[in-house]
Design an enzyme around this catalytic site. Structure first.
Site, PDB file in Angstrom:
ATOM      1  N   HIS A   1      -5.633  -2.387  -7.573  1.00 34.72           N
ATOM      2  CA  HIS A   1      -5.209  -2.417  -9.566  1.00 34.72           C
ATOM      3  C   HIS A   1      -3.957  -3.206  -9.563  1.00 34.72           C
ATOM      4  O   HIS A   1      -3.221  -4.425  -9.974  1.00 34.72           O
ATOM      5  CB  HIS A   1      -5.449  -1.316  -9.550  1.00 34.72           C
ATOM      6  CG  HIS A   1      -6.726  -0.328 -10.369  1.00 34.72           C
ATOM      7  ND1 HIS A   1      -7.393  -1.460 -10.815  1.00 34.72           N
ATOM      8  CD2 HIS A   1      -7.580   0.112  -9.863  1.00 34.72           C
ATOM      9  CE1 HIS A   1      -8.826  -0.682 -10.978  1.00 34.72           C
ATOM     10  NE2 HIS A   1      -8.664   0.141 -10.343  1.00 34.72           N
TER      11      HIS A   1
ATOM     12  N   HIS B   1      -8.611   0.673  -3.009  1.00 35.68           N
ATOM     13  CA  HIS B   1      -8.352   0.645  -4.115  1.00 35.68           C
ATOM     14  C   HIS B   1      -7.820   0.673  -5.329  1.00 35.68           C
ATOM     15  O   HIS B   1      -7.620  -0.216  -6.459  1.00 35.68           O
ATOM     16  CB  HIS B   1      -9.879   1.884  -5.054  1.00 35.68           C
ATOM     17  CG  HIS B   1     -10.219   1.618  -6.284  1.00 35.68           C
ATOM     18  ND1 HIS B   1     -11.319   2.047  -6.609  1.00 35.68           N
ATOM     19  CD2 HIS B   1      -9.741   1.914  -7.192  1.00 35.68           C
ATOM     20  CE1 HIS B   1     -11.304   1.741  -7.824  1.00 35.68           C
ATOM     21  NE2 HIS B   1     -10.051   1.421  -8.136  1.00 35.68           N
ATOM     22  N   GLU B   2      -6.104   1.011  -5.105  1.00 37.19           N
ATOM     23  CA  GLU B   2      -5.574   1.033  -6.007  1.00 37.19           C
ATOM     24  C   GLU B   2      -4.535   0.198  -6.110  1.00 37.19           C
ATOM     25  O   GLU B   2      -3.911  -0.347  -6.787  1.00 37.19           O
ATOM     26  CB  GLU B   2      -4.502   2.351  -6.119  1.00 37.19           C
ATOM     27  CG  GLU B   2      -5.965   4.183  -6.139  1.00 37.19           C
ATOM     28  CD  GLU B   2      -6.520   4.509  -8.101  1.00 37.19           C
ATOM     29  OE1 GLU B   2      -5.994   3.652  -8.520  1.00 37.19           O
ATOM     30  OE2 GLU B   2      -7.364   5.065  -7.920  1.00 37.19           O
TER      31      GLU B   2
END
Length: 266
Positions: free
Chosen positions: A62, A58-59
């Protein structure tokens, strides 16, 4: 062009992440093979490690999207190595979501990597960077549910089905919660570039409390019931029934015992 300005070491996968992935693989094999003396412990390790892997991805989503959008500083910060210890708030990004997973069985959003937004031009790019994280959770959920909606469960042990069902539930909850247009969450980051400066100034002081607000709302029985009904309906549409979800959650909390209706043998 932007990736050429990052050093190769800045993009090398961290041994920390590889270790977490290895735990996921070994625990997943133990669940699949039924070799664990207590299946619940194997499910607990598998789901927890896989959940941390999804948080890292997820990170990373980004950071990687930000890199290609103009923020070349994410490499030097270690965000491209998938190392959760490099995040701006490792406690919020990893520890807190895992604690809430163990306590309540919910995919709580974590903290975010620090993106230098001033280096990025274009509102669409800012929106895509914010959306990349929850879309990764949605993709992870699609992978977990694939055996169910593809009707490819022949030969898949019951315990592994339950574990996938519960892991999918976590990913769906994380995707939904992250996409809420609440200050401090990714959903607000998607719409923020399109808001007026006046509105953004008014909302900014509330950003640190957005996650707390969501958590407080989920404690309300009516909101909690509505939210999880939505999650269950989505999973049901993907072929995962309520029984599979419930048995997955029960196996995960092995210390509470396994309900009689849940098969743990292949």
């Amino acid at each position: 062009m932007t990736t050429a300005t990052t050093r190769h070491g800045d993009r090398r996968v961290s041994p920390v992440f590889l270790g977490i992935a290895a735990v996921t693989a070994v625990a997943g094999w133990a669940v699949w093979s039924g070799s664990a003396a207590r299946p619940g412990i194997a499910v607990f390790l598998f789901v927890t490690a896989a959940w941390i892997v999804s948080l890292c991805l997820h990170e990373y989503a980004h950071a990687r999207t930000a890199l290609h959008s103009g923020d070349i500083t994410v490499g030097a910060k270690g965000y491209l190595t998938l190392n959760p210890l490099k995040y701006t708030h490792a406690l919020l990004s990893i520890v807190l979501p895992v604690v809430f997973l163990i306590m309540g069985g919910i995919g709580l959003p974590g903290g975010a990597v620090f993106i230098e937004r001033g280096r990025i031009r274009g509102r669409w790019r800012h929106s895509v960077i914010s959306a990349a994280g929850p879309l990764t959770n949605a993709l992870f959920a699609a992978v977990c549910t694939a055996p169910f909606w593809l009707h490819a469960l022949d030969g898949v042990p019951a315990s592994f089905q339950y574990a996938l069902a519960f892991l999918a539930l976590l990913q769906v909850t994380a995707a939904i919660l992250n996409l809420l247009p609440v200050p401090g969450l990714d959903g607000y980051g998607v719409i923020e570039p399109w808001l007026s400066h006046r509105v953004k100034r008014q909302v900014a002081p509330f950003a640190p409390f957005g996650l707390l607000l969501v958590f407080a709302l989920l404690w309300q029985p009516s909101v909690n019931q509505w939210f999880f009904q939505l999650v269950h309906d989505i999973l049901d549409g993907l072929g995962i029934g309520y029984d599979e979800q419930a048995c997955g959650a029960a196996l995960y909390r092995f210390w509470q015992g396994t309900p009689l209706g849940c098969r743990v043998s292949p």
